[in-house]
Design an enzyme around this catalytic site. Sequence first.
Site, PDB file in Angstrom:
ATOM      1  N   GLY A 261      11.877  -2.935  -2.025  1.00 20.15           N
ATOM      2  CA  GLY A 261      11.737  -3.299  -3.446  1.00 20.15           C
ATOM      3  C   GLY A 261      11.669  -4.783  -3.743  1.00 20.15           C
ATOM      4  O   GLY A 261      11.847  -5.199  -4.885  1.00 20.15           O
TER       5      GLY A 261
ATOM      6  N   LYS B 210       1.175  19.760  -2.904  1.00 22.60           N
ATOM      7  CA  LYS B 210       0.754  18.429  -3.334  1.00 22.60           C
ATOM      8  C   LYS B 210       0.445  18.461  -4.841  1.00 22.60           C
ATOM      9  O   LYS B 210       0.790  17.544  -5.571  1.00 22.60           O
ATOM     10  CB  LYS B 210      -0.511  18.085  -2.529  1.00 22.60           C
ATOM     11  CG  LYS B 210      -0.985  16.692  -2.615  1.00 22.60           C
ATOM     12  CD  LYS B 210      -1.965  16.442  -1.454  1.00 22.60           C
ATOM     13  CE  LYS B 210      -2.782  15.200  -1.686  1.00 22.60           C
ATOM     14  NZ  LYS B 210      -3.969  15.376  -2.521  1.00 22.60           N
TER      15      LYS B 210
ATOM     16  N   ILE C  19      -0.098   8.087  -0.467  1.00 22.93           N
ATOM     17  CA  ILE C  19      -1.421   8.003  -1.082  1.00 22.93           C
ATOM     18  C   ILE C  19      -1.320   8.584  -2.492  1.00 22.93           C
ATOM     19  O   ILE C  19      -0.717   9.649  -2.686  1.00 22.93           O
ATOM     20  CB  ILE C  19      -2.455   8.766  -0.236  1.00 22.93           C
ATOM     21  CG1 ILE C  19      -2.592   8.056   1.103  1.00 22.93           C
ATOM     22  CG2 ILE C  19      -3.791   8.880  -0.959  1.00 22.93           C
ATOM     23  CD1 ILE C  19      -3.690   8.561   1.981  1.00 22.93           C
TER      24      ILE C  19
ATOM     25  N   HIS D 147      -1.166  -4.802  -0.537  1.00 21.53           N
ATOM     26  CA  HIS D 147      -1.273  -4.384   0.863  1.00 21.53           C
ATOM     27  C   HIS D 147      -1.069  -5.610   1.757  1.00 21.53           C
ATOM     28  O   HIS D 147      -1.629  -6.678   1.475  1.00 21.53           O
ATOM     29  CB  HIS D 147      -2.652  -3.758   1.117  1.00 21.53           C
ATOM     30  CG  HIS D 147      -2.806  -3.294   2.519  1.00 21.53           C
ATOM     31  ND1 HIS D 147      -2.194  -2.140   2.978  1.00 21.53           N
ATOM     32  CD2 HIS D 147      -3.441  -3.839   3.591  1.00 21.53           C
ATOM     33  CE1 HIS D 147      -2.467  -1.997   4.269  1.00 21.53           C
ATOM     34  NE2 HIS D 147      -3.219  -3.004   4.665  1.00 21.53           N
TER      35      HIS D 147
HETATM   36  C1  GAR Z   1       5.213  -4.992   1.452  1.00 20.95           C
HETATM   37  O1  GAR Z   1       4.960  -5.776   2.582  1.00 20.95           O
HETATM   38  C2  GAR Z   1       3.926  -4.336   0.974  1.00 20.95           C
HETATM   39  O2  GAR Z   1       2.790  -5.149   1.123  1.00 20.95           O
HETATM   40  C3  GAR Z   1       3.848  -3.159   1.898  1.00 20.95           C
HETATM   41  O3  GAR Z   1       5.172  -2.684   1.996  1.00 20.95           O
HETATM   42  C4  GAR Z   1       6.059  -3.782   1.831  1.00 20.95           C
HETATM   43  C5  GAR Z   1       7.041  -3.423   0.745  1.00 20.95           C
HETATM   44  O4  GAR Z   1       8.026  -4.414   0.627  1.00 20.95           O
HETATM   45  N1  GAR Z   1       2.986  -2.139   1.391  1.00 20.95           N
HETATM   46  C6  GAR Z   1       2.247  -1.364   2.157  1.00 20.95           C
HETATM   47  O5  GAR Z   1       2.249  -1.438   3.371  1.00 20.95           O
HETATM   48  C7  GAR Z   1       1.380  -0.376   1.423  1.00 20.95           C
HETATM   49  N2  GAR Z   1       0.471   0.263   2.307  1.00 20.95           N
HETATM   50  P1  GAR Z   1       8.972  -4.426  -0.642  1.00 20.95           P
HETATM   51  O6  GAR Z   1       9.480  -2.982  -0.801  1.00 20.95           O
HETATM   52  O7  GAR Z   1      10.058  -5.374  -0.289  1.00 20.95           O
HETATM   53  O8  GAR Z   1       8.157  -4.841  -1.828  1.00 20.95           O
END
Ligand code: GAR
Length: 205
Positions: A16, A69, A96, A113
């Site tokens: 988060g 789903k 997704i 991403h």
């Molecule tokens: C982040 O690095 C985000 O870019 C990645 O998950 C992490 C979440 O961190 N998202 C993905 O890989 C989506 N495919 P956070 O929970 O600390 O924001």
Amino acid sequence: MRNSKKRLALFASGRGSNGEALYKAMQEGYINGEFVVIITDHGDAGIVERSKFWNIPLIVIDRSDYDSKASFEQAQLDALEPYKVDGIVLAGYMRIVGAPLIERYEHRILNIHPALLPSFPGLHGHQQAIDGGVKITGCTVHFVDTGMDTGPIIMQNTVPVLPDDTEDTLSDRLLPIEHKTYKEALRLFCEDKLTIKGRVVYIED
Ligand code: GAR
């Protein structure tokens, strides 16, 4: 004159930190929006602890509680409806997003991403970059469509990949850049400064 604050849903599955960076930027008035609901697919996600004092309703919609789903996706739609959101912010949401949600909130769902799309979509974006031998990687904020990380790109920023990087060291280098990029992209979205034409997002600032 500023338009009215955008009502946003935050979707998160994990730590988060992006959600928190965005929340703080909203509190500081940098982003003209507010999270009106948080949706997580994991009751024990880090975002649950982080958002405890934010006074924002948090709803757990766990795929394993649904037979199909379709019923899971319907539960997401039903949960969101009362909040009348203008947009959905995916921040570390590791599922997704289904077509019903995308159709209902077309061009109003954003995701971050941890790679320079269209390279290295899907899981483990950092490790894919290391394994791919690239010298530069980064993060991408994009609108979500029905593909896997294929939607129109709003903004990207880069970091170097160093020879001895691991998934963790690269992720630590990239994370503050993710926060900065997402704050800027969401600020523009909330000020109605993004226009999509085909695959291209035009920024008016
Ligand atoms: C982040 O690095 C985000 O870019 C990645 O998950 C992490 C979440 O961190 N998202 C993905 O890989 C989506 N495919 P956070 O929970 O600390 O924001």
